[in-house]
Design a protein around this motif. Sequence first.
Motif, PDB file in Angstrom:
ATOM      1  N   ASP A  69       1.151  -1.230   0.141  1.00 32.19           N
ATOM      2  CA  ASP A  69       0.523  -0.308   0.209  1.00 32.19           C
ATOM      3  C   ASP A  69       1.230   0.983   0.201  1.00 32.19           C
ATOM      4  OD1 ASP A  69      -1.505   1.806   0.871  1.00 32.19           O
ATOM      5  OD2 ASP A  69      -2.248   1.588   2.475  1.00 32.19           O
ATOM      6  N   THR A  70       1.076   1.709  -1.603  1.00 36.49           N
ATOM      7  CA  THR A  70       2.305   3.185  -1.144  1.00 36.49           C
ATOM      8  C   THR A  70       1.920   4.080  -0.616  1.00 36.49           C
ATOM      9  OG1 THR A  70       0.921   3.277  -3.781  1.00 36.49           O
ATOM     10  CG2 THR A  70       3.183   1.470  -3.506  1.00 36.49           C
ATOM     11  N   GLU A  86      -0.485   4.430   1.733  1.00 31.50           N
ATOM     12  CA  GLU A  86      -0.059   4.414   3.482  1.00 31.50           C
ATOM     13  C   GLU A  86       1.581   4.165   3.597  1.00 31.50           C
ATOM     14  OE1 GLU A  86      -0.506   0.350   5.132  1.00 31.50           O
ATOM     15  OE2 GLU A  86      -0.718   1.618   7.790  1.00 31.50           O
TER      16      GLU A  86
END
Lengths: 618, 425
Positions: free
Chosen positions: A82-83, A85
């Motif tokens: 999840d880039t 986050e």
Amino acid sequence: MKRPGLLSFLIIFIGIAYIIRLFYLQVIDNSYNIPTLNNSAVKITYDYPERGYIYDRNGILLVANQLSYDIMIIPREVKPLDTVEFCSLLKITKEDFIKKYTKAVHYSTRIPSTFVQQLSKNDFAFLQEKMHKFRGFYIQKRSLRQYPIKSAPNVLGYISEVNERMIEKNPYYQLGELIGTAGVEKTYEDDLRGTKGVKYIQRNRFNKEIGPYKNGIYDTLAIPGNDISLTIDTKLQQYGEALMANKRGGIVAIEPSSGEILALVSTPTYDPNLMVGRERSKNFTKLYLDSISKPLFDRGLQAQYPPGSPFKIFTALAALQEKAIDTHTSVKCFGGYKYGSGKNAFMKCHCGTYGSPVELNKAIYRSCNSYFANAYKRIIEKHATPYEGMNAWNKHAESFGLGNYLNNDLSVGKKGLIPDGDYYNRYYPNGRWRASTTISNSIGQGEVLTTPIQLANLTATVANRGFYFTPHIVKKIKGKEIDKKYTVPNYTTIDKKYFEPVIEGLFDVFENPKGTASWSRVKGIEICGKTGTAENPHGQDHSIFIAFAPKDNPKIAIAVFVENGYWGSRWAGPIATLMIEKYLNGETSRPWEEERMLNGSLQDEYDKQLKEITEIEE
Amino acid sequence: MRSKKNNIFYGIDWVLVLFYFVLVFIGWINIYSATITEDQLGLINLSSEYGKQIIWIGLSIPLIIFIFMFEAKFYEKYASILYLISLTSLAGLFILGKNINGATSWYNFGIFSLQPSEFAKAATALAMAKLVSDKQFNLKKFNTQVQALLILFFPAILITLQPDPGSALVYTAFIFVLYREGLPAYHITISFIAILLFIITLTFGYINTLIGSFLAFLLILLFFNFYRKKAFKKGWLKIIGVYLVSALFIFSVDFVFNHVFEQRHRDRFNILLGKTSDIKSIGYNTDQSVTTIASGGLFGKGFLEGERTQGDFVPEQQTDYIFTTIGEEWGFIGSSLVIILFVLFLLRIIQIAERQKSKFSRVYGYSIAAIFFTHVTINIGMVIGMLPTIGIPLPFFSYGGSALWGFTVLLFIFIRLDANRTYEW
Ligand SMILES: [Zn+2]
């Protein structure tokens, strides 16, 4: 050989050759058995030792460490994540993420490289719990520099990330590691750094870590860095920085009996803590690009200027040694010295002696140009040709460490310039030059260039009556003697007996009511010194002062240099004597003088110059 | 006799057949080790590479039977036609071929692909055997030499153009065959000198080589002048001529290397010659393979225990670099055993070739010995870092159906020919 046999012969021959090669590779040559970074089945982790602390000569802590956390990446182990986050946790943008990721992949997909440097403690605490979500990333603990006292950044230097050129030169370092790149951090990198420990961890074929590789026989323990004690006296250093506030220039103070540098001030200065943490590169760029006040330029070590009058001390000593003069040689000065037949062959003098005979002592405390021009001319003309005379003069100067690097443990330096016969032969290829052509050298103008540390060393040499210890910055390294070259005296070519009359003259600079620094006299301390003014064709002249004290058994030799400080006694003189007082007595007996120096500013002068520069550029 | 002749297995050399199956079996074991993955352990997955290789190996048995079904005479009679078919299939690639990894070497048949260059070797060997066994054939004659050269030239040039220079290089193997059959020795001498000059030129630059070779020829001239005055009077023109030709050769090597070769070709040679040591990029393969082999030690790490093999970082390990798996998991003992197996296998082929009454069979046998020898020498030499990176498979070991079938055809045609040795043709 019969024809049918050739191929059979070759088959057997190649077979044997290959088996021999295999035997060599697999059985004899052990170099391949050491795990390399390319070996993906073995994971390498580093254990970074704590970098050595730096103390001053009295045990005051100057440089310590704080913990820092870097995010490391092994690109081939990265799984989809999840880039959004991740980026928000790291406080970077998506573009940053892509840029950093590409860079890491480009470097190596297997070898870890630093992804984000030096997280704050809070960010780390937050991130630590979520780290398991991001495969291929991990947190590497490192120690960072911390400066309890905001002083002497030019001496201490800083550490920064190694670049690829450094890695090529020294395979010890990996991308993302830190190395001392300036000051003591640079010159004593190997001592301060220690040696990182390496752990080889065996993975099975499914990439799970299953314990130490070959039972850890290749693993090494981290060796902590050594603590270092500097020769710097922090109180004196800070006092010097305060006195130089709002003035550009440098102070170099040396203990003559050891060559230890007591203070090395370069202003404007900056807070060394700026060179630490994630803001480091931003701050560095700002300091680096400041081409006007050049805070990263160490004025004490790198500023080359014509030394002016303090250089007369050397002229006197060389002339005495060459027997070109004796202490009673006298010269009459009528406001200057005519050194040739031409109209312009006249050197002005403001000694104010108006024709009364000037002997060596008076020449020094009145700083008479005519006297030293005459002495210089006599040195050169004592020899068969100007060429030989010039070389003899040059030899003496070089024995004081002038005109060359001092070859010490400071990370920067400049050679200065002491011309010799060849130098002038190059400028006057027909050989038509004489003593009078180069006469300005006598009073520290002309071609002569020195740095403040060279002048301080010249002063220390005079204080020692003929020798000096190479000025150095490190006093002790834990568990290691400092280099022997700092404890061996370097003798000059001048006999000891010639120093006394010169020192008397320097003493009278303060003691004689007509001495050029008589108003700077300090009660209770016998100071010897010399004022100087370096002519500056680009603006206001520079103010220079050298001094040592006490006269007998000297404890401190100092050179002060103030850019655009008008003349020697205006800024450099008071600062030098205040420094001496501070060092010898701990406090000044002239608070009003101290006040004047602490608050005095040359900012108007610098702004004026800046305005001129911008006007010219426009 | 008739019934014996109808038995297609009658007279075959079981030693060679045994060699074949042993080599193929060892090869498969190592392909399995090099390509097995975590989630497949313990299963036999036919869509994986080791699984596909099982299919290829299995299908080679009908292929062998098919080869045996033809009379030995057939191969001699139709050698030229097989050769032409093979050339056509190579040429057809330029229209119908499929580009894989930058080379158009494959025909794609949906579920599988075939590489005609692997079969062209057998066809060329047949054609060469046919030519040499001709009664008119005399290798001392210039015409014949040209004919022999042309037979090699066509497949070699077609394969080079794919471009697959490594596979084309295999055709140099026929120099051994031609030498065996009477090609004058100086052809081999010249080839040897040419290779030497080639290497020296690339290592030291053409100017140094020109100067060096000039001095060498000067020494030869002086030698003849002092010791063999008679020979000298006749020979000095020849020697100067030879030098001029050598000089021309040195220039053209430099030219080809710097202007015709692509950078990746140059890099391969430069690494081998020790002129580049950038192990991270260009020399990566060789460095990895040598390190992997060396890490095997005396006894190896054991089947499926090679951490570098399992770590999957020798590129193309199951094809051109399969020998690294042997080196790592079976150690010096295993890898030298494989070399010994190959040596014995090759010597057996030569032994059988020499006992043929038919010149056709002998030349064919000698040809395949030379081809296998070249493949093994180049492949293992590359993997153990003694030769430049030339991508050709290790016979019977490397993963790939075309290669396995190509070598199977090559070998079993010979076994078929040999089975007929006692009969009149
Ligand atoms: Zn004067």
